[in-house]
Design a protein around this motif. Sequence first.
Motif, PDB file in Angstrom:
ATOM      1  N   CYS A 186      36.910  32.400  44.940  1.00  0.00           N
ATOM      2  CA  CYS A 186      36.067  33.432  45.355  1.00  0.00           C
ATOM      3  C   CYS A 186      36.000  34.479  44.230  1.00  0.00           C
ATOM      4  CB  CYS A 186      35.937  34.191  46.490  1.00  0.00           C
ATOM      5  SG  CYS A 186      35.983  32.958  48.069  1.00  0.00           S
ATOM      6  N   GLY A 187      37.305  34.514  43.384  1.00  0.00           N
ATOM      7  CA  GLY A 187      37.520  35.751  42.612  1.00  0.00           C
ATOM      8  C   GLY A 187      36.517  35.951  41.566  1.00  0.00           C
ATOM      9  N   MET A 188      35.686  34.922  41.062  1.00  0.00           N
ATOM     10  CA  MET A 188      34.910  35.547  40.011  1.00  0.00           C
ATOM     11  C   MET A 188      33.516  35.417  40.546  1.00  0.00           C
ATOM     12  SD  MET A 188      37.246  35.896  37.580  1.00  0.00           S
ATOM     13  CE  MET A 188      36.756  36.019  36.030  1.00  0.00           C
ATOM     14  N   TYR A 189      33.352  35.553  41.857  1.00  0.00           N
ATOM     15  CA  TYR A 189      32.178  35.556  42.543  1.00  0.00           C
ATOM     16  C   TYR A 189      31.524  34.357  42.380  1.00  0.00           C
ATOM     17  CZ  TYR A 189      33.845  40.198  42.986  1.00  0.00           C
ATOM     18  OH  TYR A 189      34.608  41.045  43.619  1.00  0.00           O
ATOM     19  N   ASP A 190      29.995  34.556  41.779  1.00  0.00           N
ATOM     20  CA  ASP A 190      29.119  33.369  41.644  1.00  0.00           C
ATOM     21  C   ASP A 190      29.062  32.774  40.509  1.00  0.00           C
ATOM     22  OD1 ASP A 190      27.986  36.061  41.368  1.00  0.00           O
ATOM     23  OD2 ASP A 190      26.051  35.195  40.972  1.00  0.00           O
ATOM     24  N   ALA A 191      30.487  32.935  39.868  1.00  0.00           N
ATOM     25  CA  ALA A 191      30.954  32.137  38.553  1.00  0.00           C
ATOM     26  C   ALA A 191      32.160  31.704  38.766  1.00  0.00           C
ATOM     27  CB  ALA A 191      31.011  33.217  37.506  1.00  0.00           C
ATOM     28  N   SER A 192      32.789  31.534  40.042  1.00  0.00           N
ATOM     29  CA  SER A 192      34.048  31.142  40.470  1.00  0.00           C
ATOM     30  C   SER A 192      34.012  29.631  40.391  1.00  0.00           C
ATOM     31  CB  SER A 192      34.345  31.272  42.045  1.00  0.00           C
ATOM     32  OG  SER A 192      34.297  32.939  42.373  1.00  0.00           O
ATOM     33  N   GLY A 193      33.032  28.865  40.400  1.00  0.00           N
ATOM     34  CA  GLY A 193      32.844  27.301  40.217  1.00  0.00           C
ATOM     35  C   GLY A 193      33.314  27.153  38.714  1.00  0.00           C
ATOM     36  N   SER A 207      36.329  25.288  36.924  1.00  0.00           N
ATOM     37  CA  SER A 207      36.309  24.133  36.103  1.00  0.00           C
ATOM     38  C   SER A 207      36.618  24.434  34.638  1.00  0.00           C
ATOM     39  CB  SER A 207      34.818  23.534  36.175  1.00  0.00           C
ATOM     40  OG  SER A 207      34.268  23.506  37.617  1.00  0.00           O
ATOM     41  N   TYR A 208      36.477  25.349  34.203  1.00  0.00           N
ATOM     42  CA  TYR A 208      36.806  25.611  32.601  1.00  0.00           C
ATOM     43  C   TYR A 208      37.967  26.351  32.301  1.00  0.00           C
ATOM     44  CZ  TYR A 208      31.746  24.205  32.565  1.00  0.00           C
ATOM     45  OH  TYR A 208      30.533  23.823  32.705  1.00  0.00           O
ATOM     46  N   VAL A 209      38.393  27.085  33.509  1.00  0.00           N
ATOM     47  CA  VAL A 209      40.002  27.720  33.027  1.00  0.00           C
ATOM     48  C   VAL A 209      40.840  27.312  34.226  1.00  0.00           C
ATOM     49  CG1 VAL A 209      40.833  30.032  32.834  1.00  0.00           C
ATOM     50  CG2 VAL A 209      38.433  29.746  32.592  1.00  0.00           C
ATOM     51  N   GLY A 210      40.483  27.153  35.398  1.00  0.00           N
ATOM     52  CA  GLY A 210      41.304  26.218  36.382  1.00  0.00           C
ATOM     53  C   GLY A 210      42.509  27.237  36.612  1.00  0.00           C
ATOM     54  N   ILE A 211      42.323  28.508  36.689  1.00  0.00           N
ATOM     55  CA  ILE A 211      43.855  29.047  37.268  1.00  0.00           C
ATOM     56  C   ILE A 211      43.189  30.371  38.336  1.00  0.00           C
ATOM     57  CG2 ILE A 211      45.379  28.810  35.647  1.00  0.00           C
ATOM     58  CD1 ILE A 211      44.335  31.467  34.063  1.00  0.00           C
ATOM     59  N   PRO A 212      43.808  30.748  39.179  1.00  0.00           N
ATOM     60  CA  PRO A 212      43.274  31.742  40.282  1.00  0.00           C
ATOM     61  C   PRO A 212      43.243  33.024  39.429  1.00  0.00           C
ATOM     62  CG  PRO A 212      45.255  30.778  41.073  1.00  0.00           C
ATOM     63  CD  PRO A 212      45.177  30.148  39.607  1.00  0.00           C
ATOM     64  N   ALA A 213      42.022  33.976  39.787  1.00  0.00           N
ATOM     65  CA  ALA A 213      41.760  35.002  38.801  1.00  0.00           C
ATOM     66  C   ALA A 213      40.943  35.938  39.634  1.00  0.00           C
ATOM     67  CB  ALA A 213      41.149  34.630  37.371  1.00  0.00           C
ATOM     68  N   ALA A 218      43.770  28.789  28.242  1.00  0.00           N
ATOM     69  CA  ALA A 218      43.989  27.737  29.012  1.00  0.00           C
ATOM     70  C   ALA A 218      43.910  26.500  28.580  1.00  0.00           C
ATOM     71  CB  ALA A 218      42.998  28.113  30.498  1.00  0.00           C
ATOM     72  N   ASN A 219      42.885  26.230  27.825  1.00  0.00           N
ATOM     73  CA  ASN A 219      42.677  25.074  27.187  1.00  0.00           C
ATOM     74  C   ASN A 219      43.752  24.784  26.037  1.00  0.00           C
ATOM     75  OD1 ASN A 219      40.502  24.240  28.975  1.00  0.00           O
ATOM     76  ND2 ASN A 219      38.885  25.333  27.447  1.00  0.00           N
ATOM     77  N   SER A 220      43.833  25.716  25.265  1.00  0.00           N
ATOM     78  CA  SER A 220      44.870  25.491  23.989  1.00  0.00           C
ATOM     79  C   SER A 220      46.194  25.066  24.815  1.00  0.00           C
ATOM     80  CB  SER A 220      44.977  26.801  23.399  1.00  0.00           C
ATOM     81  OG  SER A 220      43.863  27.174  22.814  1.00  0.00           O
ATOM     82  N   TRP A 221      46.631  25.695  25.971  1.00  0.00           N
ATOM     83  CA  TRP A 221      47.871  25.686  26.390  1.00  0.00           C
ATOM     84  C   TRP A 221      48.092  24.903  27.840  1.00  0.00           C
ATOM     85  CZ3 TRP A 221      49.418  31.680  25.663  1.00  0.00           C
ATOM     86  CH2 TRP A 221      49.595  31.435  24.515  1.00  0.00           C
ATOM     87  N   ASP A 222      46.911  24.214  28.097  1.00  0.00           N
ATOM     88  CA  ASP A 222      46.866  23.493  29.214  1.00  0.00           C
ATOM     89  C   ASP A 222      47.343  24.010  30.528  1.00  0.00           C
ATOM     90  OD1 ASP A 222      46.430  21.023  30.454  1.00  0.00           O
ATOM     91  OD2 ASP A 222      48.361  19.956  30.051  1.00  0.00           O
ATOM     92  N   LEU A 223      46.948  25.164  30.590  1.00  0.00           N
ATOM     93  CA  LEU A 223      47.412  26.116  31.920  1.00  0.00           C
ATOM     94  C   LEU A 223      46.664  25.836  33.124  1.00  0.00           C
ATOM     95  CD1 LEU A 223      47.805  29.510  29.978  1.00  0.00           C
ATOM     96  CD2 LEU A 223      49.476  27.810  30.415  1.00  0.00           C
ATOM     97  N   SER A 224      45.501  25.021  33.006  1.00  0.00           N
ATOM     98  CA  SER A 224      44.818  24.574  34.382  1.00  0.00           C
ATOM     99  C   SER A 224      45.456  24.013  35.442  1.00  0.00           C
ATOM    100  CB  SER A 224      43.456  23.840  33.974  1.00  0.00           C
ATOM    101  OG  SER A 224      43.027  23.389  35.099  1.00  0.00           O
ATOM    102  N   LEU A 225      45.322  24.203  36.524  1.00  0.00           N
ATOM    103  CA  LEU A 225      46.196  23.645  37.712  1.00  0.00           C
ATOM    104  C   LEU A 225      45.698  22.378  37.935  1.00  0.00           C
ATOM    105  CD1 LEU A 225      45.593  26.013  40.635  1.00  0.00           C
ATOM    106  CD2 LEU A 225      47.463  26.028  39.193  1.00  0.00           C
ATOM    107  N   PHE A 226      44.711  21.748  37.255  1.00  0.00           N
ATOM    108  CA  PHE A 226      43.946  20.645  37.633  1.00  0.00           C
ATOM    109  C   PHE A 226      44.251  19.446  36.696  1.00  0.00           C
ATOM    110  CE2 PHE A 226      41.577  23.906  39.658  1.00  0.00           C
ATOM    111  CZ  PHE A 226      41.755  23.864  40.837  1.00  0.00           C
ATOM    112  N   LEU A 246      42.254  32.272  47.379  1.00  0.00           N
ATOM    113  CA  LEU A 246      41.042  32.987  47.442  1.00  0.00           C
ATOM    114  C   LEU A 246      40.463  33.323  46.218  1.00  0.00           C
ATOM    115  CD1 LEU A 246      41.566  35.253  50.752  1.00  0.00           C
ATOM    116  CD2 LEU A 246      39.422  33.774  50.381  1.00  0.00           C
ATOM    117  N   MET A 247      41.408  33.742  45.289  1.00  0.00           N
ATOM    118  CA  MET A 247      41.181  33.925  43.876  1.00  0.00           C
ATOM    119  C   MET A 247      40.318  32.935  43.283  1.00  0.00           C
ATOM    120  SD  MET A 247      44.556  36.268  42.972  1.00  0.00           S
ATOM    121  CE  MET A 247      44.131  36.560  41.427  1.00  0.00           C
ATOM    122  N   LEU A 248      40.961  31.620  43.524  1.00  0.00           N
ATOM    123  CA  LEU A 248      40.612  30.587  42.823  1.00  0.00           C
ATOM    124  C   LEU A 248      38.992  30.305  43.304  1.00  0.00           C
ATOM    125  CD1 LEU A 248      41.357  27.977  40.729  1.00  0.00           C
ATOM    126  CD2 LEU A 248      41.309  26.807  42.608  1.00  0.00           C
TER     127      LEU A 248
END
Length: 331
Positions: free
Chosen positions: A253-260, A264-270, A323-331, A249-251
């Motif tokens: 819906c967690g950032m509302y209408d910026a969740s997609g 895509s750009y951060v890639g972690i539940p928040a 997330a980009n520097s440390w490759d933290l994205s799930l994807f 749900l966080m991934l």
Amino acid sequence: MVQGHVNLNTEKTEQWIQEYVDGWVEFFKKQTDTGKVADYIPKLEEADPNSLGITIIGKKGTEIRSGDVEHEFSIQSISKVLSFITACMDRGIAYVLQRVDVEPTGEAFNSIMHLEVKGHQRPFNPLVNSGAITTSSLLSGNTSDEKLEPLFQLMEKIIGRRPEIDIDVYVSERDTSMRNRAIGYYLLEEGYLESDLGVTLETYFKQCSINVTTDDLARIGLVLSNDGIHPETEEIIIPRNIVRIAKSLMLTCGMYDASGKFASYVGIPAKSGVSGGILAVVPPRVRENELPFLSGCGIGVFGPALDKQGNSVAGIKLLRHIANSWDLSLF
Ligand code: DON
């Protein structure tokens, strides 16, 4: 800007990570000017728009703090994750999901447009206001304090102290939140609420007014990263199947209408809140690399200057860079 590649074999690792994060926080602090502090809850307008702070706590014990980490701020919408978890632990997942769905809306957090227009039979998800208010109505108990007791106990187990409600923030929202009252009446008319409307809204306003720090959010994130198990005591605090739904749900819906974009750009539940907090969860990594936090971490951010969607403007940029520097994205 530096990319944060560190050699984990050196003794200086933690110090190096700290230096990178300090540099990044200093850099993104300058971008707080592009956002605006929430003012529709009058008390939130008092926050310093140029604050930015982050805590990262890794499963192996690494703790990084940088910037304005001393502030207490109201948890706001981040509480929706905890009330959803509490309701599932209390009533069972199936019971809750029959009454609140798990679909993103693509709309603002306080919109009920889709609910009205699409004739959906229940609120779209527990992280928008309509779904969160419905979830608060599902919590057991006759009073708001009874309903919130299990949520307080859950938080206490994770953050190590009993959290407190910021009464001024609570009163400020309670006395001004016409939109949430309107949503509440709509939910009541549709038959979605299981408790008295007044008690439900009181519960919702109180849960949003619980004070936290970036450390608290990072600790909550770490427990979610660790599938609901406390990293030190190894106690199962939240059942795994509930944690899994909370993170998805966080991934989505967690950032509302910026969740997609965030996925895509951060890639972690928040999950964000209008006081400027972000709770982020980095699950353990399977691939080997030399970057930090391979075994997972929780992240707490505070940056009250918000973007149009009501998310911390500099907080998102900082998380994206980390997330980009440390490759933290799930994807
Ligand atoms: O209900 C409200 O409007 C606030 N108590 C919480 C909204 C919120 O935090 C949305 N998050 N970005």
